[in-house]
Design an enzyme around this catalytic site. Structure first.
Site, PDB file in Angstrom:
ATOM      1  N   ASP A  44       0.826  -1.205   0.000  1.00  0.00           N
ATOM      2  CA  ASP A  44       0.000   0.000   0.000  1.00  0.00           C
ATOM      3  C   ASP A  44       0.862   1.257   0.000  1.00  0.00           C
ATOM      4  O   ASP A  44       2.021   1.246   0.432  1.00  0.00           O
ATOM      5  CB  ASP A  44      -0.902   0.026   1.234  1.00  0.00           C
ATOM      6  CG  ASP A  44      -2.186  -0.759   1.019  1.00  0.00           C
ATOM      7  OD1 ASP A  44      -2.418  -1.222  -0.107  1.00  0.00           O
ATOM      8  OD2 ASP A  44      -2.947  -0.900   1.990  1.00  0.00           O
ATOM      9  N   LYS A  66      -3.928   2.616  -2.543  1.00  0.00           N
ATOM     10  CA  LYS A  66      -4.772   2.688  -1.355  1.00  0.00           C
ATOM     11  C   LYS A  66      -4.341   3.816  -0.426  1.00  0.00           C
ATOM     12  O   LYS A  66      -3.751   3.617   0.622  1.00  0.00           O
ATOM     13  CB  LYS A  66      -4.814   1.358  -0.583  1.00  0.00           C
ATOM     14  CG  LYS A  66      -5.467   0.229  -1.351  1.00  0.00           C
ATOM     15  CD  LYS A  66      -6.905   0.548  -1.659  1.00  0.00           C
ATOM     16  CE  LYS A  66      -7.558  -0.550  -2.477  1.00  0.00           C
ATOM     17  NZ  LYS A  66      -8.838  -0.149  -3.052  1.00  0.00           N
ATOM     18  N   MET A 183      -9.598   8.894   8.723  1.00  0.00           N
ATOM     19  CA  MET A 183     -10.134   9.392   7.443  1.00  0.00           C
ATOM     20  C   MET A 183     -11.263  10.396   7.659  1.00  0.00           C
ATOM     21  O   MET A 183     -12.285  10.375   6.974  1.00  0.00           O
ATOM     22  CB  MET A 183     -10.608   8.212   6.580  1.00  0.00           C
ATOM     23  CG  MET A 183      -9.493   7.256   6.206  1.00  0.00           C
ATOM     24  SD  MET A 183     -10.082   5.720   5.439  1.00  0.00           S
ATOM     25  CE  MET A 183     -10.645   4.803   6.901  1.00  0.00           C
TER      26      MET A 183
END
Length: 265
Positions: A44, A66, A183
């Site tokens: 990632d 990602k 996030m």
């Protein structure tokens, strides 16, 4: 049920490995062993390149993206790569930032691999939310300030209503919980407004960007100042937002309401 992590001598195997929050020295010994023995690594974007120093020179390294807010490799394509490589007899490591089972899609990948009959195991990593508050010198739980902690995503799956922030705020206030929001930067205005319906405006908040890395930056403020602070200080992904009284000592030391610095300052 996942297979136990004991040996990588068997061919055709996938291991989901947590690379930790960014600092390569926070890798576990089991993660290092898995990386060393892999013949294929699917990596990632948030994995520190220094982690790959543990890989065999003959290993094939595939970067599969990602990163929140950016164009990513489709999840279905990554799952297909894992299955195909394992079926060809490769020892595959799916290398993820943080921990595979904390907003790392590890659950989805386990299900897909098991459905394809591929042996799979998991190596946990230190999650960014824990490393972030540790960098500020505070815990996630405290007998006097927080009786528990909630890890929650601020980014809902398309078509999903996402977290009920009002209900979560009420629960956090009543049960004295620390909230760790992953996030959440892009939705900070909504998160702030809805949390304020159940939490006091002066609840301490920290926003930590690039936790554990030399370029780490952080701001400490109150819940009422969350969105304005993110905008003013130009904090961006990858960031973790921490909400709760465990930050009271840090907030009290800040004048007037914000501190922003790098770990190397």
């Amino acid at each position: 049920m996942t297979h136990s992590f004991s040996s990588f001598s068997a061919r055709g195997h996938v291991t989901l490995v947590g690379a930790g929050p960014g600092d390569p020295e926070l890798l576990t010994l089991k993660a290092v062993k898995a990386i060393q023995q892999a013949t294929v690594l699917l990596v990632d974007d948030l994995v520190n390149d220094a982690v790959l120093a543990h890989a065999s020179p003959s290993a094939r390294i595939v970067h599969v993206g990602k990163r929140g807010g950016c164009k990513s490799t489709p999840q279905s394509f990554i799952e297909k790569l894992m299955v195909t490589a394992a079926q060809e007899g490769e020892i595959v490591v799916r290398l993820k930032g943080g921990d595979p089972f904390l907003f790392g899609r590890g659950g989805e990948e386990i299900e897909h691999l098991q459905a394809a009959g591929v042996p799979v195991s998991v190596v946990n990593g230190i999650t960014a939310g824990l490393a972030a508050v540790t960098s500020l010198g505070v815990p996630l739980t405290h007998r006097e300030h927080a009786h528990g902690v909630v890890f929650v995503t601020g980014h809902a799956k398309p078509g999903d209503a996402g977290t009920d922030w009002r209900a979560l705020a009420a629960t956090a206030f009543q049960a004295r919980l620390t909230l760790v929001i992953y996030m959440g930067v892009s939705g900070a205005a909504r998160i702030q407004n809805e949390l304020l319906e159940g939490l006091p405006a002066d609840t301490p908040v920290a926003i930590i960007q690039s936790a554990s890395l030399p370029q780490q930056r952080q701001a400490v403020c109150t819940l009422a100042q969350l969105h304005a602070t993110i905008v003013r200080e130009q904090l961006a992904s990858p960031s973790v937002i921490v909400v709760g009284d465990v930050l009271a000592g840090v907030a009290a030391a800040v004048a007037p309401a914000t501190v922003l610095q790098s770990r190397t300052a």
